[in-house]
Design a protein around this motif. Structure first.
Motif, PDB file in Angstrom:
ATOM      1  N   LEU A 288      10.068   6.018  -8.104  1.00 41.59           N
ATOM      2  CA  LEU A 288       9.520   7.440  -8.246  1.00 41.59           C
ATOM      3  C   LEU A 288       8.060   7.683  -8.051  1.00 41.59           C
ATOM      4  O   LEU A 288       7.474   8.447  -7.324  1.00 41.59           O
ATOM      5  CB  LEU A 288      10.066   8.081  -9.823  1.00 41.59           C
ATOM      6  CG  LEU A 288       9.653   9.726  -9.982  1.00 41.59           C
ATOM      7  CD1 LEU A 288      10.107  10.635  -9.022  1.00 41.59           C
ATOM      8  CD2 LEU A 288      10.001   9.829 -11.420  1.00 41.59           C
ATOM      9  N   VAL A 289       7.414   6.789  -8.955  1.00 44.07           N
ATOM     10  CA  VAL A 289       5.966   6.627  -8.839  1.00 44.07           C
ATOM     11  C   VAL A 289       5.460   6.607  -7.437  1.00 44.07           C
ATOM     12  O   VAL A 289       4.492   7.045  -6.679  1.00 44.07           O
ATOM     13  CB  VAL A 289       5.329   5.620  -9.737  1.00 44.07           C
ATOM     14  CG1 VAL A 289       3.971   5.401  -9.723  1.00 44.07           C
ATOM     15  CG2 VAL A 289       5.824   6.147 -11.395  1.00 44.07           C
ATOM     16  N   GLY A 290       6.083   5.493  -6.776  1.00 49.46           N
ATOM     17  CA  GLY A 290       5.545   5.165  -5.543  1.00 49.46           C
ATOM     18  C   GLY A 290       5.884   6.270  -4.569  1.00 49.46           C
ATOM     19  O   GLY A 290       5.134   6.375  -3.518  1.00 49.46           O
ATOM     20  N   PHE A 291       6.984   6.936  -4.610  1.00 43.53           N
ATOM     21  CA  PHE A 291       7.091   8.193  -3.633  1.00 43.53           C
ATOM     22  C   PHE A 291       6.049   9.207  -3.795  1.00 43.53           C
ATOM     23  O   PHE A 291       5.615   9.853  -2.988  1.00 43.53           O
ATOM     24  CB  PHE A 291       8.609   9.057  -3.981  1.00 43.53           C
ATOM     25  CG  PHE A 291       8.765   9.804  -2.804  1.00 43.53           C
ATOM     26  CD1 PHE A 291       8.799   9.711  -1.480  1.00 43.53           C
ATOM     27  CD2 PHE A 291       9.096  11.131  -3.653  1.00 43.53           C
ATOM     28  CE1 PHE A 291       9.293  10.874  -0.554  1.00 43.53           C
ATOM     29  CE2 PHE A 291       9.346  12.153  -2.433  1.00 43.53           C
ATOM     30  CZ  PHE A 291       9.515  11.911  -1.135  1.00 43.53           C
ATOM     31  N   GLY A 292       5.810   9.230  -5.256  1.00 40.04           N
ATOM     32  CA  GLY A 292       4.529  10.272  -5.556  1.00 40.04           C
ATOM     33  C   GLY A 292       3.442   9.837  -5.046  1.00 40.04           C
ATOM     34  O   GLY A 292       2.627  10.647  -4.427  1.00 40.04           O
TER      35      GLY A 292
END
Length: 440
Positions: A288-292
């Motif tokens: 999730l953080v990576g996609f953000g």
């Protein structure tokens, strides 16, 4: 024979294209590791705090002490950069902070955590304002937002890298007798030393000292920068103490205090907040953080281009600050894990761009050598916000048993930040800077 306007434009485009490709990729990689070493503790936090018995207050104070060290040594570091040159000083910064970041793997007590976080801030002090000062000697105003945005994407890119790597590194728990969080600090810290050596070898000092610009291109850069200084006027003062009486410095510092304070505070605890709100495991939170980070990278590049084309950085900074406040409010009030995830992605889209847009305009307001001290002073005030806010956040979490009060506090900080950006915009809308098509 006189050079026509079209020929001048072609010379400028060629000079900027060369400078972009020779300088920015290396600075981008350097800032990527700087950002990783600054906030990788957020991914280590849950396991490290459990293993070492750290409370939210201990973690918040340790997380913030990095920024106290950064703030206290910001101006001295930038003065050393002016004295020794950006290439040598940035390389020194990277080697020392890479070693200290890897050294975080040896932390066993709260006192050791505090000391290493503080020293890490001391080591990194001066990096970001030093780069802004360095860029002011290479990129005229009509190219500066693009230049800053292209290295500033290291922040969201670091989120992508950490998101992809951190779950895997934490899963190494027990390998060779080490905790997963120790592997995380080791693997993400030591490569910074190598990047520092690359900076020492390959970062060019100034346009006059390189052989890959021809005389016409060097002259174009010098003429454009001289024109900028005529628009800005002479410096108010070079004095270190007097710089804190400069209204432009104080207003930019207040903007940095509120923005960086809110951004860093949330970032340092985001994996824990998202895990509790969504029920995802460490790997899921990493994705999730990576996609953000991915969408934040795209937004930062787009906004850098748009700001230069429109000649108005601060209207975009104002909009991003307002959206950032709204997304944090949604995380606080969201009734479902899906909405929390979407609100976080909205936050990730805009949060890196506020400081990028504001700081790319520092050189528009501060003259020559005044910029070296002024940029450091602004960043000092920003880092004080990044020290105080996480500590208050941790104390509130321990006192109330949740992050809700802290979230409300940083929502209010970003509301103030948006208002301050609007005030700054009204003050600097003086001489219109001409916008030109992107050169790189």
């Amino acid at each position: 024979m006189a050079v026509t306007g079209e020929q001048q434009a072609a010379i400028g485009a060629s000079a900027m294209r060369k400078a972009f490709w020779r300088i920015i990729p290396l600075i981008l990689v350097a800032y990527l590791f700087a950002y990783m070493d600054r906030v990788n503790v957020s991914f280590a936090a849950a396991d490290m705090n459990a293993d070492l018995g750290f409370s939210a207050t201990v973690y918040g104070l340790g997380g913030g002490l990095f920024f106290l060290g950064y703030a206290l040594f910001e101006i001295p570091s930038n003065l050393m950069l002016v004295r020794f040159g950006a290439r040598q000083w940035i390389a020194r910064i990277m080697v020392t902070w890479g070693l200290l970041s890897a050294g975080m793997m040896f932390v066993q007590t709260a006192e050791q955590f505090y000391i290493l976080r503080f020293l890490l801030g001391v080591a990194e002090a001066g990096f970001y304002p030093g780069v802004i000062y360095y860029f002011s000697g290479w990129f005229p105003p009509c190219h500066r937002s693009r230049a800053v945005s292209r290295f500033y994407i290291a922040g969201p890119l670091a989120s992508m890298v950490m998101g992809a790597m951190s779950g895997w590194l934490l899963a190494l728990d027990g390998t060779s007798g080490m905790h997963g969080w120790q592997w995380l600090f080791l693997v993400q810290g030591l490569p910074t030393v190598l990047v520092g050596l690359l900076v020492l070898r390959f970062l060019p000092d100034s346009p006059t000292k390189v052989d890959w610009l021809n005389p016409a291109e060097k002259a174009w850069i010098a003429d454009e920068l001289a024109r900028e200084q005529r628009l800005i006027g002479g410096p108010v003062s070079h004095n270190v103490l007097a710089i804190f009486r400069n209204p432009k410095v104080l207003l930019n510092g207040a903007i940095g205090f509120t923005c960086i304070g809110a951004f860093i505070t949330f970032t340092l605890s985001a994996p824990m907040i998202l895990k509790a709100a969504t029920g995802l495991d460490a790997t899921g939170i990493g994705y999730l953080v990576g996609f953000g980070g991915l969408i934040g990278t795209a937004a930062t590049l787009w906004l850098g281009n748009r700001a230069d084309q429109r000649g108005d950085r601060l209207i975009y900074a104002f909009g991003c600050a307002a959206v950032m406040a709204g997304s944090l409010l949604m995380i606080l009030l969201a009734p479902s894990p899906v909405i929390v995830g979407l609100a976080y992605l909205t936050f990730a889209t805009v949060s890196f761009s506020v400081a990028m847009l504001v700081s790319s305009g520092w050189a528009d307001a501060l003259s020559g050598r005044e910029l070296a001290v002024g940029a450091a002073a602004i960043n000092t005030m920003s880092q004080i916000g990044a020290f105080l806010t996480p500590f208050a956040w941790g104390a509130l979490a321990d006192a109330t048993g949740s992050f809700d009060a802290g979230l409300l506090g940083i929502v209010l900080m970003m509301g103030v930040n948006a208002a301050l950006i609007w005030v700054l915009r009204e003050q600097v809308r003086g001489p219109t800077r001409r916008a030109v098509p992107a050169a790189a």
